[in-house]
Design a protein around this motif. Structure first.
Motif, mmCIF file in Angstrom:
data_model
loop_
_atom_site.group_PDB
_atom_site.id
_atom_site.type_symbol
_atom_site.label_atom_id
_atom_site.label_comp_id
_atom_site.label_asym_id
_atom_site.label_seq_id
_atom_site.Cartn_x
_atom_site.Cartn_y
_atom_site.Cartn_z
ATOM 1 N N THR A 149 30.728 47.193 -10.066
ATOM 2 C CA THR A 149 30.862 45.735 -10.096
ATOM 3 C C THR A 149 29.611 45.061 -9.544
ATOM 4 N N LEU A 150 29.093 45.554 -8.435
ATOM 5 C CA LEU A 150 27.885 44.978 -7.846
ATOM 6 C C LEU A 150 26.687 45.166 -8.769
ATOM 7 N N ASP A 151 26.593 46.327 -9.400
ATOM 8 C CA ASP A 151 25.500 46.557 -10.347
ATOM 9 C C ASP A 151 25.561 45.569 -11.501
ATOM 10 N N ARG A 152 26.747 45.332 -12.011
ATOM 11 C CA ARG A 152 26.895 44.421 -13.146
ATOM 12 C C ARG A 152 26.606 42.981 -12.726
ATOM 13 N N ILE A 153 27.024 42.610 -11.514
ATOM 14 C CA ILE A 153 26.710 41.267 -11.023
ATOM 15 C C ILE A 153 25.204 41.121 -10.840
ATOM 16 N N GLY A 154 24.568 42.145 -10.270
ATOM 17 C CA GLY A 154 23.119 42.105 -10.100
ATOM 18 C C GLY A 154 22.390 41.926 -11.420
ATOM 19 N N THR A 155 22.869 42.607 -12.444
ATOM 20 C CA THR A 155 22.270 42.470 -13.770
ATOM 21 C C THR A 155 22.378 41.035 -14.264
ATOM 22 N N ARG A 156 23.554 40.426 -14.081
ATOM 23 C CA ARG A 156 23.736 39.038 -14.525
ATOM 24 C C ARG A 156 22.881 38.072 -13.716
ATOM 25 N N LEU A 157 22.707 38.335 -12.423
ATOM 26 C CA LEU A 157 21.853 37.474 -11.602
ATOM 27 C C LEU A 157 20.407 37.534 -12.092
ATOM 28 N N ALA A 158 19.950 38.746 -12.423
ATOM 29 C CA ALA A 158 18.587 38.891 -12.945
ATOM 30 C C ALA A 158 18.436 38.155 -14.267
ATOM 31 N N ASP A 159 19.432 38.286 -15.121
ATOM 32 C CA ASP A 159 19.384 37.590 -16.417
ATOM 33 C C ASP A 159 19.347 36.078 -16.215
ATOM 34 N N GLY A 160 20.201 35.596 -15.300
ATOM 35 C CA GLY A 160 20.256 34.161 -15.057
ATOM 36 C C GLY A 160 18.964 33.611 -14.484
#
Length: 284
Positions: free
Chosen positions: A161-172
């Motif tokens: 979950t944290l990895d996926r959130i981190g990915t979305r933060l980078a994208d954003g």
């Protein structure tokens, strides 16, 4: 009516998607994540704004592991417990049915009453009922092992979950999104129904298989075989190893070998036509 293991496990998993999704949502606080992210001018130790917009996904994931606070694991803990208990009862019922049809067993762990009941189950309307709650109060050894391992399961779910959130933060960040848009991205991660179904299906399968193995062993089954369902390389390797003594380990572990694995195990008997009638094409 004969039980279809894959269909029954999938149907059971669908009933638990909502509780798994609620458990994942409770792991983190979206506002806390956004406060930490936007309050830090250089969230990835960068002093250059242009450089910050080109940070790697891995850097954002590392930031997430350090700065995102895990809020509540109890909802997910309880949801996994309910899945394991329901799936354990399903595994018991399916196995009772198999044992009631099988010939040549030296002993029968289920009582004659249990075996007769299993032969009359309507699998289209099967429900675990109160027996699942009873298993949670006094779990058999195999179910207890699954319940005791829930904290480890949650650690794995949390890391992903944290990895996926981190990915979305980078994208954003790369897209220059607003706080509101970033919140939407994070909520998509937390509310992903496909991931919740994958977790529910994988853990349901794990409990069904363990319940079956325990009953097979208690009932005098000496050899088990691997039933493949769209096998990956590791599952095919286990299939090639099949059959094995029930006390022996599969080279790549019991099903599920990986997320969404629908492989299974069954007693190895000479009369393959009998088991093909129970399992369908998977027993061929």
């Amino acid at each position: 009516m004969k039980p279809n293991r894959t269909r029954l496990k999938t149907r059971l998993a669908v009933r638990h998607v909502r509780s798994i999704r609620s458990g994942i949502r409770a792991l983190v606080d979206v506002e806390q994540i956004l406060d930490s992210w936007f309050a830090t001018q250089d969230p990835i130790d960068s002093t250059d704004a242009n450089e910050a917009k080109t940070i790697s996904t891995q850097m954002a994931r590392d930031w997430a592991k350090v700065h995102i606070r895990i809020e509540n694991t109890e909802l997910l803990y309880n949801a996994l417990g309910r899945i394991y208990a329901d799936a354990w009862v399903l595994g018991e019922d399916i196995t009772d049915y198999e044992l009631a049809r099988a010939l040549g067993l030296r002993k029968a762990a289920p009582s004659p009453k249990q075996l007769r009941r299993a032969l009359t189950i309507n699998w289209n309307t099967w429900r675990p009922g109160n027996r699942a709650a009873a298993r949670l109060v006094a779990p058999p050894n195999g179910l207890k092992r699954l319940l005791d391992a829930r904290r480890i399961d949650i650690q794995g779910i949390t890391r992903t979950t944290l990895d996926r959130i981190g990915t979305r933060l980078a994208d954003g960040l790369k897209q220059g999104l607003s706080r509101r848009s970033m919140a939407k991205l994070i909520n998509e991660v937390l509310n992903d129904p496909e991931r919740s179904l994958m977790i529910a299906g994988t853990e349901s399968s794990r409990a069904v298989v363990q319940a079956s193995k325990d009953l097979y062993q208690d009932s005098g089954v000496e050899m088990i075989q691997w039933l493949v369902a769209d096998p990956c390389e590791d599952c095919q390797d286990n299939y090639d190893q099949s059959p094995i003594p029930i006390g022996e380990e599969w080279r790549n572990g019991d099903p599920p070998v990986h997320p969404n694995c629908m492989c299974d195990v069954a007693p190895y008997v000479v009369d393959t036509k009998e088991w093909a009638a129970v399992y369908g094409e998977d027993a061929e």
